[in-house]
Scaffold this motif. Structure first.
Motif, PDB file in Angstrom:
ATOM      1  N   GLU A   1       0.836  -1.200   0.000  1.00  0.00           N
ATOM      2  CA  GLU A   1       0.000   0.000   0.000  1.00  0.00           C
ATOM      3  C   GLU A   1       0.870   1.249   0.000  1.00  0.00           C
ATOM      4  O   GLU A   1       1.902   1.297   0.664  1.00  0.00           O
ATOM      5  CB  GLU A   1      -0.902   0.002   1.231  1.00  0.00           C
ATOM      6  CG  GLU A   1      -1.851   1.179   1.277  1.00  0.00           C
ATOM      7  CD  GLU A   1      -2.816   1.125   2.457  1.00  0.00           C
ATOM      8  OE1 GLU A   1      -3.293   2.196   2.848  1.00  0.00           O
ATOM      9  OE2 GLU A   1      -3.079   0.030   2.968  1.00  0.00           O
TER      10      GLU A   1
ATOM     11  N   TYR B   1      -8.052  -2.143  -0.899  1.00  0.00           N
ATOM     12  CA  TYR B   1      -8.916  -0.978  -0.751  1.00  0.00           C
ATOM     13  C   TYR B   1      -8.259   0.286  -1.286  1.00  0.00           C
ATOM     14  O   TYR B   1      -7.096   0.560  -0.974  1.00  0.00           O
ATOM     15  CB  TYR B   1      -9.257  -0.735   0.727  1.00  0.00           C
ATOM     16  CG  TYR B   1     -10.224  -1.734   1.300  1.00  0.00           C
ATOM     17  CD1 TYR B   1     -11.589  -1.593   1.096  1.00  0.00           C
ATOM     18  CD2 TYR B   1      -9.763  -2.815   2.040  1.00  0.00           C
ATOM     19  CE1 TYR B   1     -12.480  -2.508   1.621  1.00  0.00           C
ATOM     20  CE2 TYR B   1     -10.650  -3.743   2.569  1.00  0.00           C
ATOM     21  CZ  TYR B   1     -12.014  -3.574   2.353  1.00  0.00           C
ATOM     22  OH  TYR B   1     -12.893  -4.485   2.864  1.00  0.00           O
TER      23      TYR B   1
ATOM     24  N   LYS C   1      -8.375   4.036  -0.568  1.00  0.00           N
ATOM     25  CA  LYS C   1      -8.799   4.829   0.585  1.00  0.00           C
ATOM     26  C   LYS C   1      -8.731   6.304   0.218  1.00  0.00           C
ATOM     27  O   LYS C   1      -7.672   6.808  -0.163  1.00  0.00           O
ATOM     28  CB  LYS C   1      -7.900   4.547   1.784  1.00  0.00           C
ATOM     29  CG  LYS C   1      -7.933   3.094   2.217  1.00  0.00           C
ATOM     30  CD  LYS C   1      -6.945   2.826   3.328  1.00  0.00           C
ATOM     31  CE  LYS C   1      -6.915   1.348   3.689  1.00  0.00           C
ATOM     32  NZ  LYS C   1      -5.889   1.057   4.695  1.00  0.00           N
TER      33      LYS C   1
ATOM     34  N   TYR D   1      -9.324  10.251   1.480  1.00  0.00           N
ATOM     35  CA  TYR D   1      -9.325  11.056   2.693  1.00  0.00           C
ATOM     36  C   TYR D   1      -9.713  12.487   2.355  1.00  0.00           C
ATOM     37  O   TYR D   1      -9.192  13.063   1.403  1.00  0.00           O
ATOM     38  CB  TYR D   1      -7.929  11.054   3.339  1.00  0.00           C
ATOM     39  CG  TYR D   1      -7.442   9.680   3.711  1.00  0.00           C
ATOM     40  CD1 TYR D   1      -7.772   9.120   4.936  1.00  0.00           C
ATOM     41  CD2 TYR D   1      -6.661   8.935   2.834  1.00  0.00           C
ATOM     42  CE1 TYR D   1      -7.327   7.852   5.286  1.00  0.00           C
ATOM     43  CE2 TYR D   1      -6.216   7.670   3.168  1.00  0.00           C
ATOM     44  CZ  TYR D   1      -6.553   7.138   4.399  1.00  0.00           C
ATOM     45  OH  TYR D   1      -6.118   5.883   4.736  1.00  0.00           O
TER      46      TYR D   1
ATOM     47  N   GLY E   1     -14.340   4.432   6.730  1.00  0.00           N
ATOM     48  CA  GLY E   1     -13.151   3.917   7.381  1.00  0.00           C
ATOM     49  C   GLY E   1     -13.113   4.218   8.863  1.00  0.00           C
ATOM     50  O   GLY E   1     -13.988   4.898   9.400  1.00  0.00           O
TER      51      GLY E   1
ATOM     52  N   GLU F   1     -12.471   9.204   6.187  1.00  0.00           N
ATOM     53  CA  GLU F   1     -11.853   8.135   5.401  1.00  0.00           C
ATOM     54  C   GLU F   1     -12.956   7.287   4.777  1.00  0.00           C
ATOM     55  O   GLU F   1     -13.879   6.844   5.459  1.00  0.00           O
ATOM     56  CB  GLU F   1     -10.981   7.253   6.297  1.00  0.00           C
ATOM     57  CG  GLU F   1     -10.353   6.082   5.564  1.00  0.00           C
ATOM     58  CD  GLU F   1      -9.585   5.163   6.507  1.00  0.00           C
ATOM     59  OE1 GLU F   1      -8.426   4.855   6.190  1.00  0.00           O
ATOM     60  OE2 GLU F   1     -10.136   4.754   7.550  1.00  0.00           O
TER      61      GLU F   1
ATOM     62  N   LEU G   1     -13.530   3.939   2.008  1.00  0.00           N
ATOM     63  CA  LEU G   1     -12.840   2.810   1.400  1.00  0.00           C
ATOM     64  C   LEU G   1     -13.667   2.217   0.267  1.00  0.00           C
ATOM     65  O   LEU G   1     -14.885   2.083   0.391  1.00  0.00           O
ATOM     66  CB  LEU G   1     -12.586   1.723   2.437  1.00  0.00           C
ATOM     67  CG  LEU G   1     -11.578   2.020   3.536  1.00  0.00           C
ATOM     68  CD1 LEU G   1     -12.144   2.950   4.575  1.00  0.00           C
ATOM     69  CD2 LEU G   1     -11.137   0.752   4.193  1.00  0.00           C
TER      70      LEU G   1
END
Length: 93
Positions: free
Chosen positions: A28, A46, A48, A50, A66, A71, A73
């Protein structure tokens, strides 16, 4: 930075985020504003997002909230990513 997430069926997200993390083939990694240009293959995991994100009602069920504040996902099976000039395009399966 601007992020666009596209699947064969539809555009799932097109908007501004503070950061995005993705499941790269070597693990990641996260991209922030003014990140160096990059092209990467993505694996199962995932995406992600933000930030203060607004999801369209028609696709909101595809995203999970998240653990962190602001967050979101999205589960993917793989894909590709290109980042250039603060614009991320994710082609996801």
């Amino acid at each position: 930075m601007k992020v666009e997430i596209v699947t064969p069926e539809e555009i799932l997200f097109n908007g501004e985020v503070n950061a995005v993390s993705v499941p790269g083939v070597n693990g990641e990694f996260q991209m922030l504003e003014n990140h160096a240009p990059i092209v990467s293959v993505l694996t199962k995991g995932y995406v992600k997002l933000y930030g203060n994100i607004e999801l369209r009602e028609s696709v909101a069920s595809r995203f999970e909230k998240g653990d962190k504040k602001n967050e979101f996902l999205l589960a993917i099976n793989g894909g590709t990513l290109e980042l250039n000039n603060n614009r991320v395009v994710i082609l996801a399966d």
